[in-house]
Design an enzyme around this catalytic site. Structure first.
Site, PDB file in Angstrom:
ATOM      1  N   CYS A  75     -17.911  18.401  30.244  1.00 29.90           N
ATOM      2  CA  CYS A  75     -19.076  19.571  30.764  1.00 29.90           C
ATOM      3  C   CYS A  75     -19.646  18.581  31.609  1.00 29.90           C
ATOM      4  O   CYS A  75     -19.644  17.788  31.065  1.00 29.90           O
ATOM      5  CB  CYS A  75     -18.946  20.611  29.714  1.00 29.90           C
TER       6      CYS A  75
ATOM      7  N   LYS B 292       0.561  -1.188  -0.005  1.00 25.31           N
ATOM      8  CA  LYS B 292       0.204   0.189   0.263  1.00 25.31           C
ATOM      9  C   LYS B 292       1.135   1.256   0.022  1.00 25.31           C
ATOM     10  O   LYS B 292       1.833   1.795   0.906  1.00 25.31           O
ATOM     11  CB  LYS B 292      -0.884   0.055   1.161  1.00 25.31           C
TER      12      LYS B 292
ATOM     13  N   CYS C 204     -26.470  21.252  28.725  1.00 24.91           N
ATOM     14  CA  CYS C 204     -25.581  21.836  28.212  1.00 24.91           C
ATOM     15  C   CYS C 204     -26.366  21.517  26.654  1.00 24.91           C
ATOM     16  O   CYS C 204     -26.158  20.652  25.956  1.00 24.91           O
ATOM     17  CB  CYS C 204     -24.051  21.317  28.048  1.00 24.91           C
TER      18      CYS C 204
ATOM     19  N   CYS D  24     -17.066  25.434  29.664  1.00 24.69           N
ATOM     20  CA  CYS D  24     -17.763  25.075  28.459  1.00 24.69           C
ATOM     21  C   CYS D  24     -17.544  25.902  27.592  1.00 24.69           C
ATOM     22  O   CYS D  24     -18.079  26.849  27.438  1.00 24.69           O
ATOM     23  CB  CYS D  24     -18.966  24.142  29.047  1.00 24.69           C
TER      24      CYS D  24
END
Ligand code: IVH
Length: 673
Positions: free
Chosen positions: A430, A320, A435, A414
């Site tokens: 977070c 490859k 959230c 966050c």
């Protein structure tokens, strides 16, 4: 021959069928010259005339329509599923190697068995392998590789590929193997078309070819302009062939497209490397994608001497090319919040083409990774696709770094809800369960391929729908149809894409329970656990009512998973959402295959070790379980059978010590049969 495209016929039926034969001859020859030799000798008009005449004769006299008629190339009736086909000889592939040292080792290994070997060095076509079976020179079956033993019947689709001869130049019985692929030109054309229709583009020609050949409606395949490159005959001795070189010449003689200009012979590792370098230097100019070179011992007697391991032929190997790397400038490091609250830094860079697709971002995983790579905004970085799939930043070009660049620093709140982040192991999280980013990721996960598999819903669309208030929780996917008029106002949403989207959403209601279970996003319940639970409990209600004690008692379910499951179902809000899903008609029962009992597997406990070649581990586990067997991860006295692939680990030694039955991959596949 044809005169102004008009044939005058009497009522003589022999004349009719003779005329049809003549027309087929003309059309097949024209196809061969155009698609295989790239050297047409008749005009498009002449071709069209012959084609139309044949079509009208076939309509008028269907009893004379031949199964190898080129009019079949437009595709036929759509089918509901692909039939399974067992390959006469297993469809193996070679081991992969990646550098010159491994080429030298391969040559050394071969020389231990064979004196003065000669090798063919062939381009490694980047598509999917296909087996074609001809009887009396007529194509009767085409199949995918599948697990190597059993593939899928794709005859109708393959008949639409113009470079596949429907009839060979000799009336022989033969199986031919080769690669189904899409040329770079056809790939670009298909993607332009998809952009025009507002559809997702194909990532690369290989995906495009694989997707096109697995269409249930062969009329769609016919439009995709696939090609077929022949490179292997499983039973060359039937035709007096003595070398791979002769096999390739015979394939060409039969009317197949072969890489006769690029296939080379080499006598040692140095010559092999030279051939590979030459291939590498013309790679970009070739009309199709190649991802390496395939090396085969030329002499079939030598091939026989070398034989096979339990998985792969020892007489060949696939080299490859290194993953392609390109340079770009890092514009931004953007932090995203996952479904579990995990924060990931992402490199955002000027869009670049890598291995056939345009990419503009790559994950930087976590703080440690960024510090170790010392990535900074403004840096020139090299990008490649790991395993040719996932983009990654390989390195920063430090010599091109501009003065005044600022070292990476991790955020501590966050990016979405600004809550303080918590670090666990190498990752920041977070922990605010409300959230919005976590909600969005949960919605994206619900629709994703492993979960409810809803077509037509990209990540960004879901985010937009969330921000517009259409998606508050996962049940709202099934309310989206109410916003038909609003959706029409959005950029990129036409009547067709809305109706595709709604169809996709409605279709997902019929999914079997394991998809829904996975899609709910219960912590620690991924695809495999979801499947196991669905099979065991059969309905969502049964699982909702399962106690912690019952769950923890199940093999493969530890305390952590049992707690997650209970916590999820004890949360009233989750039950409310599930009830809404039910009201929308989302199926909550297991619809999977019932266990077909098989004495080799029934009630026996299996462990897998080492890498399997012809079947993935997940597929192997699924097969064992569908035949009444049980799979576990570690060897103990309770284990009945250990299935060993290549390079097995300590499980193998332990099983031998305990006197446990050991099956090679081949024995396992045999038992499945
Ligand atoms: S020969 C026993 N020749 O690459 C293996 N394969 O491992 C017979 N491929 O899966 C295959 N170009 O799909 C052969 N010139 C070539 C090839 C080729 C591409 C694919 C094939 C196979 C893998 C090789």
């Amino acid at each position: 021959m044809l005169k102004n495209g008009i044939i005058l016929l009497g009522d003589n039926m022999q004349d009719v069928s003779k005329k049809m034969d003549e027309l087929i001859e003309i059309i097949n020859k024209a196809c061969y010259e155009y698609y295989v030799l790239d050297n047409p000798t008749i005009t498009d008009q002449e071709y069209d005339d012959a084609y139309k005449q044949l079509l009208s004769l076939e309509e008028k006299y269907p009893q004379y329509k031949r199964i190898d008629s080129p009019t079949n190339r437009v595709g036929g009736e759509a089918i509901s599923k692909f039939d399974k086909v067992t390959h006469k000889t297993p469809m193996l592939s070679f081991d992969d190697i990646f550098n010159e040292d491994e080429i030298v080792s391969f040559d050394e290994r071969v020389r231990k068995t064979v004196n003065n070997p000669i090798y063919t060095v062939e381009p490694k076509m980047d598509g999917l392998s296909g087996s074609l079976v001809y009887e009396n020179g007529v194509l009767v079956r085409a199949a995918t590789r599948g697990d190597g033993v059993t593939g899928e019947d794709i005859t109708l689709n393959v008949k639409t590929i113009k470079s596949v001869p429907l009839k060979l130049t000799k009336p022989i019985n033969i199986e031919v193997r080769g690669e189904i692929y899409m040329s770079k030109r056809a790939f670009n054309k298909a993607n332009e078309e998809r952009i025009k229709n507002g559809e997702n583009t194909f990532a690369n020609p290989r995906n495009a070819a694989a997707g096109s050949v697995r269409q249930l409606d062969s009329k769609i395949t016919a439009k995709r302009e696939l090609d077929y490159m022949a490179y292997f005959i499983p039973n060359p001795e039937d035709f007096g062939i003595k070398t791979q070189e002769e096999s390739l010449a015979f394939l060409k003689e039969l009317g197949f497209l072969t890489n006769y200009k690029l296939n080379k012979l080499a006598h040692n590792a140095t010559e092999i490397i030279a051939c590979i370098n030459e291939l590498g230097s013309v790679r970009d100019e070739l009309p199709f994608e190649i991802d390496g070179a395939v090396l085969k011992v030329n002499n079939l007697k030598d091939e026989e001497k070398l034989g096979y391991t339990s998985r792969v032929p020892k007489w060949g190997i696939a080299y490859k090319f290194p993953a392609k790397e390109v340079l770009t400038t890092l514009k931004e490091i953007k932090f995203t919040v996952g479904r579990t609250g995990k924060i990931t830094p992402n490199a955002i860079f000027d869009p670049v083409h890598v291995a056939g697709s345009l990419i503009s971002k790559a994950t930087l995983h976590n703080e440690d990774y960024c510090i170790q790579k010392d990535v900074r905004v403004g840096d020139v970085v090299s990008i490649r696709k790991a395993g040719d799939v996932i983009p990654e930043v390989v390195e920063v070009k430090l010599d091109r770094r501009k003065e005044g660049s600022i070292p990476f620093t991790m955020i501590d709140t966050c990016p979405i809800c600004k809550s303080k982040l918590v670090k666990k192991d190498s990752h920041h999280f977070c922990t605010n369960i409300h959230c919005p980013a976590r909600h969005i990721e949960g919605l994206i996960y619900f629709a994703s391929r492993d979960a409810m598999n809803i077509d037509g819903l990209g990540d960004e669309i879901i985010e937009d729908f969330y921000n517009m208030g259409y998606l508050k929780d996962i049940s709202n996917f099934y309310d989206l149809y109410k916003y038909h008029d609003e959706l029409k106002e959005l950029e990129g949403f036409g009547e067709k894409s809305i109706s595709n989207l709604i169809d996709g959403i409605n279709k997902s209601k019929e999914n079997s329970l394991e998809r829904l279970l996975c899609a709910l996003g219960i912590k620690n319940v991924g695809k495999r656990t979801a499947k196991m639970l669905a099979k065991r409990y059969k309905s969502l209600d049964n699982l909702i009512n399962a106690s912690y004690e019952e769950l923890v008692d199940i093999k493969d379910i530890g305390e952590t998973i049992a707690v997650s499951i209970r916590n999820y179902f004890e949360d009233e809000k989750n039950i409310e959402v599930i009830n809404k899903l039910k009201e929308h008609g989302v199926n909550t029962n297991y619809l999977g295959e019932e266990i077909k009992e098989n004495e080799n597997f029934l009630s026996k406990t299996f462990v897998l070790t080492g890498s399997l070649t012809n079947i993935t581990r997940d597929e192997a586990r699924d097969k064992i379980e569908s035949l009444g067997g049980i799979t576990t991860n570690s060897v103990s006295k309770k284990t009945d059978v250990l299935i060993v692939g290549d390079s097995p680990g300590s499980k193998y030694d332990k099983a031998k010590e305990l006197g446990i039955t050991i099956w090679t991959e081949e024995e396992f596949l045999d038992k499945l049969r």
